[in-house]
Design a protein around this motif. Structure first.
Motif, PDB file in Angstrom:
ATOM      1  N   GLN A 135       0.689  -1.526   0.107  1.00 28.64           N
ATOM      2  CA  GLN A 135       0.166  -0.694  -0.137  1.00 28.64           C
ATOM      3  C   GLN A 135       0.337   1.444   0.264  1.00 28.64           C
ATOM      4  O   GLN A 135       1.534   1.370   1.109  1.00 28.64           O
ATOM      5  N   VAL A 136       0.758   2.231  -1.140  1.00 30.46           N
ATOM      6  CA  VAL A 136       1.569   3.563  -1.191  1.00 30.46           C
ATOM      7  C   VAL A 136       0.833   4.215  -0.055  1.00 30.46           C
ATOM      8  O   VAL A 136      -0.118   4.723  -0.061  1.00 30.46           O
ATOM      9  N   GLN A 137       1.934   4.963   0.291  1.00 31.82           N
ATOM     10  CA  GLN A 137       1.025   6.152   1.853  1.00 31.82           C
ATOM     11  C   GLN A 137       2.699   7.233   1.400  1.00 31.82           C
ATOM     12  O   GLN A 137       4.022   7.433   1.061  1.00 31.82           O
ATOM     13  N   LEU A 138       1.779   8.648   1.612  1.00 35.80           N
ATOM     14  CA  LEU A 138       2.118   9.679   1.570  1.00 35.80           C
ATOM     15  C   LEU A 138       2.479  10.435   2.158  1.00 35.80           C
ATOM     16  O   LEU A 138       1.145  10.382   3.217  1.00 35.80           O
ATOM     17  N   VAL A 139       3.195  10.529   3.296  1.00 37.89           N
ATOM     18  CA  VAL A 139       2.349  11.935   4.505  1.00 37.89           C
ATOM     19  C   VAL A 139       3.583  13.517   4.435  1.00 37.89           C
ATOM     20  O   VAL A 139       4.896  12.776   4.530  1.00 37.89           O
ATOM     21  N   GLU A 140       3.240  13.739   4.681  1.00 34.78           N
ATOM     22  CA  GLU A 140       3.419  15.371   4.760  1.00 34.78           C
ATOM     23  C   GLU A 140       3.537  16.243   6.290  1.00 34.78           C
ATOM     24  O   GLU A 140       3.068  15.280   7.211  1.00 34.78           O
ATOM     25  N   SER A 141       4.984  16.596   6.406  1.00 34.13           N
ATOM     26  CA  SER A 141       5.006  17.803   7.700  1.00 34.13           C
ATOM     27  C   SER A 141       5.568  18.892   7.005  1.00 34.13           C
ATOM     28  O   SER A 141       6.502  18.684   6.098  1.00 34.13           O
ATOM     29  N   GLY A 142       5.583  19.614   8.160  1.00 38.47           N
ATOM     30  CA  GLY A 142       6.360  20.991   8.014  1.00 38.47           C
ATOM     31  C   GLY A 142       6.080  22.555   7.842  1.00 38.47           C
ATOM     32  O   GLY A 142       6.487  23.325   7.588  1.00 38.47           O
ATOM     33  N   GLY A 143       4.789  22.089   7.868  1.00 36.09           N
ATOM     34  CA  GLY A 143       4.171  23.442   7.500  1.00 36.09           C
ATOM     35  C   GLY A 143       3.726  24.193   8.911  1.00 36.09           C
ATOM     36  O   GLY A 143       4.152  23.800   9.853  1.00 36.09           O
ATOM     37  N   GLY A 144       3.206  25.482   9.033  1.00 35.41           N
ATOM     38  CA  GLY A 144       3.213  26.208   9.396  1.00 35.41           C
ATOM     39  C   GLY A 144       2.740  27.650   9.434  1.00 35.41           C
ATOM     40  O   GLY A 144       2.688  28.087   7.717  1.00 35.41           O
ATOM     41  N   LEU A 145       3.144  28.348  10.524  1.00 33.72           N
ATOM     42  CA  LEU A 145       3.004  29.750  10.242  1.00 33.72           C
ATOM     43  C   LEU A 145       4.197  30.609  10.468  1.00 33.72           C
ATOM     44  O   LEU A 145       5.286  30.045  10.847  1.00 33.72           O
ATOM     45  N   VAL A 146       4.110  30.904   8.973  1.00 31.99           N
ATOM     46  CA  VAL A 146       5.727  31.534   9.645  1.00 31.99           C
ATOM     47  C   VAL A 146       5.574  33.199   8.696  1.00 31.99           C
ATOM     48  O   VAL A 146       4.439  34.131   7.905  1.00 31.99           O
ATOM     49  N   GLN A 147       6.370  34.250   9.266  1.00 29.37           N
ATOM     50  CA  GLN A 147       6.235  35.688   8.734  1.00 29.37           C
ATOM     51  C   GLN A 147       6.866  36.231   7.267  1.00 29.37           C
ATOM     52  O   GLN A 147       7.405  36.176   6.981  1.00 29.37           O
ATOM     53  N   PRO A 148       6.335  36.775   6.685  1.00 25.97           N
ATOM     54  CA  PRO A 148       7.446  37.150   5.184  1.00 25.97           C
ATOM     55  C   PRO A 148       8.273  37.695   4.695  1.00 25.97           C
ATOM     56  O   PRO A 148       8.892  38.048   5.959  1.00 25.97           O
ATOM     57  N   GLY A 149       8.874  37.138   4.161  1.00 26.30           N
ATOM     58  CA  GLY A 149      10.311  37.020   3.654  1.00 26.30           C
ATOM     59  C   GLY A 149      10.602  35.259   4.821  1.00 26.30           C
ATOM     60  O   GLY A 149      12.197  35.202   4.750  1.00 26.30           O
ATOM     61  N   GLY A 150      10.852  34.640   5.854  1.00 29.36           N
ATOM     62  CA  GLY A 150      10.544  33.408   6.195  1.00 29.36           C
ATOM     63  C   GLY A 150      11.063  32.666   5.201  1.00 29.36           C
ATOM     64  O   GLY A 150      10.637  32.530   4.141  1.00 29.36           O
ATOM     65  N   SER A 151      11.409  31.887   5.986  1.00 32.60           N
ATOM     66  CA  SER A 151      11.277  30.316   5.347  1.00 32.60           C
ATOM     67  C   SER A 151      10.385  29.075   5.851  1.00 32.60           C
ATOM     68  O   SER A 151      10.606  28.553   7.318  1.00 32.60           O
ATOM     69  N   LEU A 152      10.235  28.104   5.426  1.00 33.18           N
ATOM     70  CA  LEU A 152       9.804  26.919   6.165  1.00 33.18           C
ATOM     71  C   LEU A 152      10.792  25.263   5.029  1.00 33.18           C
ATOM     72  O   LEU A 152      10.709  25.335   4.123  1.00 33.18           O
ATOM     73  N   ARG A 153      10.328  24.234   5.786  1.00 33.02           N
ATOM     74  CA  ARG A 153      10.989  23.230   5.110  1.00 33.02           C
ATOM     75  C   ARG A 153       9.892  22.410   5.016  1.00 33.02           C
ATOM     76  O   ARG A 153       9.966  21.457   6.296  1.00 33.02           O
ATOM     77  N   LEU A 154       9.185  21.759   4.134  1.00 32.31           N
ATOM     78  CA  LEU A 154       8.721  20.435   4.344  1.00 32.31           C
ATOM     79  C   LEU A 154       8.874  19.218   3.719  1.00 32.31           C
ATOM     80  O   LEU A 154      10.047  18.914   2.607  1.00 32.31           O
ATOM     81  N   ALA A 155       8.422  17.650   4.175  1.00 38.02           N
ATOM     82  CA  ALA A 155       9.219  16.747   3.865  1.00 38.02           C
ATOM     83  C   ALA A 155       8.228  16.071   3.262  1.00 38.02           C
ATOM     84  O   ALA A 155       7.265  15.973   4.238  1.00 38.02           O
ATOM     85  N   CYS A 156       7.584  14.974   2.908  1.00 36.87           N
ATOM     86  CA  CYS A 156       7.486  14.309   2.627  1.00 36.87           C
ATOM     87  C   CYS A 156       8.324  12.505   2.530  1.00 36.87           C
ATOM     88  O   CYS A 156       8.508  12.382   1.469  1.00 36.87           O
ATOM     89  N   VAL A 157       6.884  11.505   3.208  1.00 37.22           N
ATOM     90  CA  VAL A 157       7.642  10.326   2.974  1.00 37.22           C
ATOM     91  C   VAL A 157       7.217   9.393   2.579  1.00 37.22           C
ATOM     92  O   VAL A 157       5.961   9.584   2.962  1.00 37.22           O
ATOM     93  N   VAL A 158       7.683   8.568   1.463  1.00 31.99           N
ATOM     94  CA  VAL A 158       6.564   7.942   0.764  1.00 31.99           C
ATOM     95  C   VAL A 158       7.336   6.626   1.432  1.00 31.99           C
ATOM     96  O   VAL A 158       8.273   5.979   1.772  1.00 31.99           O
ATOM     97  N   SER A 159       5.812   5.428   1.381  1.00 29.71           N
ATOM     98  CA  SER A 159       6.085   3.939   1.145  1.00 29.71           C
ATOM     99  C   SER A 159       4.904   2.693   0.517  1.00 29.71           C
ATOM    100  O   SER A 159       4.194   3.826   0.251  1.00 29.71           O
TER     101      SER A 159
END
Length: 114
Positions: free
Chosen positions: A1-25
């Motif tokens: 069974q294929v699954q994709l699970v994301e993480s890393g979202g959130g609230l950030v101020q303009p000009g800021g940074s975020l890193r999203l991740a997606c783990v696939v199994s």
């Protein structure tokens, strides 16, 4: 069974940074291209970035120079590094595996606001 699970979202101020991740199994991850999409309220879903199995990347014009997609095949994970974020980047971000009928993650909310 294929699954994709994301993480890393959130609230950030303009000009800021975020890193999203997606783990696939459930699949030989390294053989397939992976995409990141986003959908803002009231707008159509759009592809943000793609990384092919060999590592070649492609980006939407709106994020070129600010976002970077990468993959770690040993961890079955695709990343989206987002820098210089703008309020118009606010959306639900989802990873996508283009295999058979396609597989989506559950999505992660990114909100850019002061």
């Amino acid at each position: 069974q294929v699954q994709l699970v994301e993480s890393g979202g959130g609230l950030v101020q303009p000009g800021g940074s975020l890193r999203l991740a997606c783990v696939v199994s459930g699949i030989a991850f390294s053989n397939y291209a992976m995409d990141w999409y986003r959908q803002a309220p009231g707008k159509q879903r759009e592809m943000v970035a793609r990384i092919f199995a060999g590592g070649v990347t492609d980006y939407a014009e709106s994020v070129k120079g600010r976002f970077a997609i990468s993959r770690d095949n040993a961890k079955n994970t695709v990343y989206l590094q987002m820098n210089s974020l703008k309020p118009e980047d606010t959306a639900v971000y989802s990873c996508y595996l283009n295999y058979l009928n396609g597989y989506w993650g559950q999505g992660t909310q990114v909100t850019v606001s002061s």
